[in-house]
Motif scaffolding. Structure first.
Motif, mmCIF file in Angstrom:
data_model
loop_
_atom_site.group_PDB
_atom_site.id
_atom_site.type_symbol
_atom_site.label_atom_id
_atom_site.label_comp_id
_atom_site.label_asym_id
_atom_site.label_seq_id
_atom_site.Cartn_x
_atom_site.Cartn_y
_atom_site.Cartn_z
ATOM 1 N N UNK A 1 -13.180 7.661 -3.614
ATOM 2 C CA UNK A 1 -13.440 6.314 -4.119
ATOM 3 C C UNK A 1 -12.181 5.501 -3.830
ATOM 4 N N UNK A 2 -12.233 4.646 -2.841
ATOM 5 C CA UNK A 2 -11.024 4.002 -2.332
ATOM 6 C C UNK A 2 -10.815 2.662 -3.033
ATOM 7 N N UNK A 3 -10.005 2.707 -4.075
ATOM 8 C CA UNK A 3 -9.571 1.499 -4.784
ATOM 9 C C UNK A 3 -8.046 1.442 -4.720
ATOM 10 N N UNK A 4 -7.532 1.662 -3.524
ATOM 11 C CA UNK A 4 -6.096 1.844 -3.320
ATOM 12 C C UNK A 4 -5.599 0.855 -2.258
ATOM 13 N N UNK A 5 -4.821 -0.122 -2.693
ATOM 14 C CA UNK A 5 -4.339 -1.135 -1.745
ATOM 15 C C UNK A 5 -3.257 -0.597 -0.820
ATOM 16 N N UNK A 6 -2.766 0.608 -1.083
ATOM 17 C CA UNK A 6 -1.717 1.194 -0.242
ATOM 18 C C UNK A 6 -2.286 2.050 0.897
ATOM 19 N N UNK A 7 -3.570 2.309 0.894
ATOM 20 C CA UNK A 7 -4.190 3.170 1.904
ATOM 21 C C UNK A 7 -4.233 2.484 3.269
ATOM 22 N N UNK A 8 -3.872 3.238 4.315
ATOM 23 C CA UNK A 8 -3.923 2.745 5.681
ATOM 24 C C UNK A 8 -4.772 3.699 6.533
ATOM 25 N N UNK A 9 -5.099 3.272 7.756
ATOM 26 C CA UNK A 9 -5.973 4.072 8.616
ATOM 27 C C UNK A 9 -5.415 5.476 8.846
ATOM 28 N N UNK A 10 -4.105 5.584 9.027
ATOM 29 C CA UNK A 10 -3.503 6.885 9.276
ATOM 30 C C UNK A 10 -3.708 7.830 8.110
ATOM 31 N N UNK A 11 -3.701 7.282 6.898
ATOM 32 C CA UNK A 11 -3.960 8.113 5.718
ATOM 33 C C UNK A 11 -5.356 8.724 5.789
ATOM 34 N N UNK A 12 -6.324 7.933 6.207
ATOM 35 C CA UNK A 12 -7.708 8.408 6.294
ATOM 36 C C UNK A 12 -7.831 9.498 7.356
ATOM 37 N N UNK A 13 -7.347 9.224 8.541
ATOM 38 C CA UNK A 13 -7.513 10.201 9.625
ATOM 39 C C UNK A 13 -6.758 11.487 9.345
#
Length: 453
Positions: free
Chosen positions: A427-439
């Motif tokens: 559940x992505x409610x995180x303003x610090x998340x970037x694409x690299x974090x996901x991959x």
């Protein structure tokens, strides 16, 4: 302490959740003698700051938890020295809260004159909204209680536990909550009308319809316009659980339209500490009918009598719109965040979270053995790491992966059950998340899943 706090914010990506050592737990025991401020700063730096809940980290997507803002530090310092009690009286904090309520009302599309109050979170907001709904149909309930009356409420399957808990606390009972089947993730309106008719025929009094704006498991949305039409036809109070999902009202399309119709609700419960990233705790209830809201809670004993001038002025008082008389200044951190960053930045961050969920879904679909539980609608992505295994084996593996990634500090997923399988849930409610974090996180899931033979 200020330096240590700034370090915490600057180094947040290097400070994931970690288990609290036994020695640190033992050190929390209250001692009989005091110690100096310098020693306390040292202890907090070493015994408190490292052992947070993990939600400040950019790869935290567990449950639905907000991440906090640098503006919270600024507001927190001011709030601590002012130490405002916002239950009532004439001081700046109450005017600020009214401004925050009015801004939120406008964003949600509720009519001018709607009321509201800041609360700990959506669970408390739900109780307040439901009480206003009950007083509407039972005006004397505050005097005499509900008695033998059977009130019934309606919500879609999968509604958050806050609805059930509120009905239990109010003495209505969760057995009087009718869980209506879903069709394509939305409440079946035909089944709703049929259930209401059955309850009326049995002598019950239907009074409340609860819609979902962002379901807890999959982030889906009810047809809120359809629910509003049904509520009007059946004379039900429409409440929308918008704990996090209400905030698509300030997002880009196509996500904004998910919450179309929310402004037609009789009440909305939402949180600033989730998808508006403000520090805990900070929720709000909005109620379209201000007199009904006030009628459900207002009580002024002699020691709380208002005055035309002086500190006892400043009507209305927020203690007349909720449970608390003693209330902290929650509005300060919301106001500071909105004034510091601007509404546009929040809308962009919410939209970006939805894009990150779609990216995660694409990463999952690119892996031959992974499978989504459902298409991503908003900011929630649910999937299994090995669809080629039995349901039982998938459940064991997904649970183990979630725990292993939490312990390693690589990423935080929660789990939920879908299609009979315990699956990984972000559940992505995180303003610090970037694409690299996901991959990187999906690569870590795949690596752990590959070890299962």
């Amino acid at each position: 302490m200020l330096e240590a706090s700034i370090d915490q914010l600057q180094q947040v990506a290097e400070r994931p959740w970690q288990e609290v050592p036994e020695a640190v737990k033992d050190g929390y025991v209250i001692q009989a003698t005091g110690q100096g401020a310098a020693e306390m700063v040292n202890r907090i730096t070493n015994e408190v700051l490292p052992y947070h809940g993990g939600n400040i980290h950019p790869r935290f997507w567990g449950w639905v938890q907000g991440t906090g803002l640098a503006s919270d530090l600024i507001a927190g310092m001011a709030g601590a020295v002012i130490n405002a009690n916002t239950g009532g009286r004439d001081h700046g904090a109450n005017y600020m809260e009214r401004a925050v309520i009015d801004w939120t009302r406008e964003k949600m599309g509720m009519p001018e004159g709607s009321s509201g109050v800041l609360v700990a979170g959506t669970s408390q907001a739900t109780v307040i909204a439901f009480q206003a709904a009950r007083v509407r149909v039972m005006p004397e309930v505050r005097k005499f209680g509900q008695g033998s009356a059977q009130l019934t409420a309606y919500a879609g399957e999968g509604i958050h536990n806050a609805t059930r808990k509120a009905l239990e606390l109010m003495g209505i009972g969760f057995e009087n909550l009718r869980l209506v089947p879903l069709v394509d993730g939305q409440m079946d309106l035909a089944a709703l009308r049929q259930q209401v008719a059955q309850d009326r025929a049995a002598g019950a009094k239907p009074f409340l319809l609860v819609g979902m704006a962002g379901s807890v498991d999959l982030g889906t949305y009810d047809d809120l316009n359809g629910l509003a039409d049904a509520a009007a036809e059946e004379d039900l109070w429409l409440h929308v659980d918008g704990a996090f999902g209400a905030w698509t009202r300030i997002a880009d399309e196509p996500w904004r339209s998910l919450s179309d119709g929310i402004g037609r609700a009789g009440s909305i419960a939402l949180d600033f500490h989730k998808w508006m990233y403000v520090g805990y705790d900070c929720g709000m209830v909005l109620i379209a009918d201000e007199p009904a809201h006030r009628a459900a809670f207002a009580a002024r004993p002699s020691y709380l009598e208002a005055a035309e001038r002086g500190l006892a002025g400043g009507d209305p008082w927020f203690c007349d719109y909720g449970i608390d008389l003693s209330r902290g200044n929650r509005a300060l951190k919301v106001w500071t965040a909105l004034e510091m960053y601007g509404e546009e930045a929040f809308g962009a961050a919410i939209s970006d979270n939805c894009r990150m969920a779609s990216l995660m879904a694409a990463e999952v679909e690119a892996r031959p053995n992974m499978r989504l539980a459902a298409s991503v609608v908003s900011n929630v992505c649910v999937f299994t790491a090995r669809a080629d295994l039995s349901a039982e084996a998938q459940s064991v593996l997904n649970s183990e992966i979630a725990q292993a990634l939490q312990e390693s500090g690589e990423a935080v997923f929660s789990t939920t059950r879908a299609q009979g399988v315990v699956m990984l849930r972000a559940a992505i409610t995180n303003h610090r998340t970037r694409e690299q974090d996901i991959t990187d996180a999906i690569a870590a899931v795949a690596e752990l899943a590959a070890r299962q033979v």
